[in-house]
Scaffold this active site. Structure first.
Site, short mmCIF file in Angstrom:
data_model
loop_
_atom_site.label_atom_id
_atom_site.label_comp_id
_atom_site.label_asym_id
_atom_site.label_seq_id
_atom_site.Cartn_x
_atom_site.Cartn_y
_atom_site.Cartn_z
CB CYS A 104 -1.24 -0.55 0.85
SG CYS A 104 -2.27 0.68 0.85
CG HIS A 198 -3.09 -3.69 3.14
ND1 HIS A 198 -2.03 -3.04 3.81
CD2 HIS A 198 -3.81 -2.90 2.60
CE1 HIS A 198 -2.31 -1.52 3.78
NE2 HIS A 198 -3.34 -1.69 2.98
CD GLU A 200 0.98 -5.43 5.06
OE1 GLU A 200 0.16 -4.43 5.41
OE2 GLU A 200 0.18 -6.08 4.72
#
Length: 289
Positions: A104, A198, A200
């Site tokens: 991002c 994303h 993560e």
């Protein structure tokens, strides 16, 4: 010992706000994921955009096996002291030769630091699920995307996007909402792999982000009202708790690669295996007499 650096660009106020709603700052979320993926790793968390942040030199950054840049509300096209500090940090990362990865805003910071451009998305936000991401011809054979199907979905929430990659940048994937969903950047002796989505984050964290931004999502025309946002967030929360649920996958229109953590983390795992672990092995090898 394997050593990595997690750099978050949230301001102190933004970090506290995220902790209040989600339980972790962006850097803490990243560190928790990396700790699961690399047991025993030594993770150092820093905030280069902060006014009192330590200044890292390329020589100091070269002591690490990898650098990870988190997402944040940072707009890299704003000429503010926080942005300038973040970009200076990223330029030092490139100069150090330490491999880096960002998601991002982390991708956007690397793009801007290397001379590319970032803009506010001209049409609307991409929020919740980035749909039908497709690799480019270069991306299909790139190790960052090894194991990805021809098209995939990923957790995402962003209102800014990469406009133009810098010299030394390679477009690896995109979709109908955002042309640059994955990229490699080679600049000043360093290599960066990044994604606009994303890998993560948990689905529960994405659900919380949707709730925090529900007014903006309604204003952007992605939802009719706040109840629509709550309903979508509730589905993501439920799938987070029960990733194997076929009814929930059907209602959200996703597959196992989105529902299950290992599927969402493919790019992170590829970066660790392809660049972080080999660097650690080289740094740990005995010096040749």
């Amino acid at each position: 010992m394997l050593k990595v650096l997690v750099a978050e660009s949230e301001t102190p106020e933004e970090r506290e706000a995220r902790r209040e709603h989600t339980g972790k700052s962006s850097g803490e979320s990243y560190a928790a994921t990396l700790d699961q993926m690399m047991p025993g790793v030594k993770i150092t968390r820093i905030a280069p955009a902060d006014e009192d942040a330590r200044t890292y030199t390329p020589e100091g950054l070269a002591e690490y096996d990898g650098v990870f840049l988190t997402g944040s509300p940072l707009h890299v096209y704003d000429d503010t002291p926080a942005v300038r500090r973040q970009l200076a940090f990223m330029r030092a990362v490139f100069a150090s030769g330490t491999p880096s990865f960002g998601s991002c805003a982390g991708l956007q910071v690397a793009v801007a630091a290397a001379g590319g451009t970032v803009r506010k998305m001209p049409d609307r936000l991409e929020a919740g699920i980035a749909r039908r991401i497709v690799a480019t011809a270069e991306g299909r054979d790139h190790p960052l995307l090894a194991g990805r199907t021809p098209a995939w979905d990923a957790p995402a929430i962003h209102g800014d996007e990469v406009e133009e990659l810098p010299e030394g940048g390679t477009l690896l994937a995109g979709n109908g909402s955002t042309r640059v969903q994955a990229a490699e950047i080679r600049h000043d002796g360093g290599v960066f792999w990044g994604v606009q989505y994303h890998p993560e984050l948990s689905l529960a964290e994405i659900a919380t982000a949707l709730r925090r931004q529900k007014d903006g999502l309604v204003g952007a025309g992605l939802a009719r009202d706040q109840a629509d946002v709550e309903a979508q967030a509730d589905l993501l929360d439920a799938l987070d708790s029960d990733p194997g649920s076929r009814p929930l996958r059907w209602r959200l229109g996703v597959d196992a690669a989105f529902a299950e953590a290992d599927g969402r983390r493919i790019e992170l795992g590829n970066f660790i295996r392809a660049l972080v672990l080999p660097r650690h092995a080289a740094r740990s090898a005995p010096a040749t007499p």
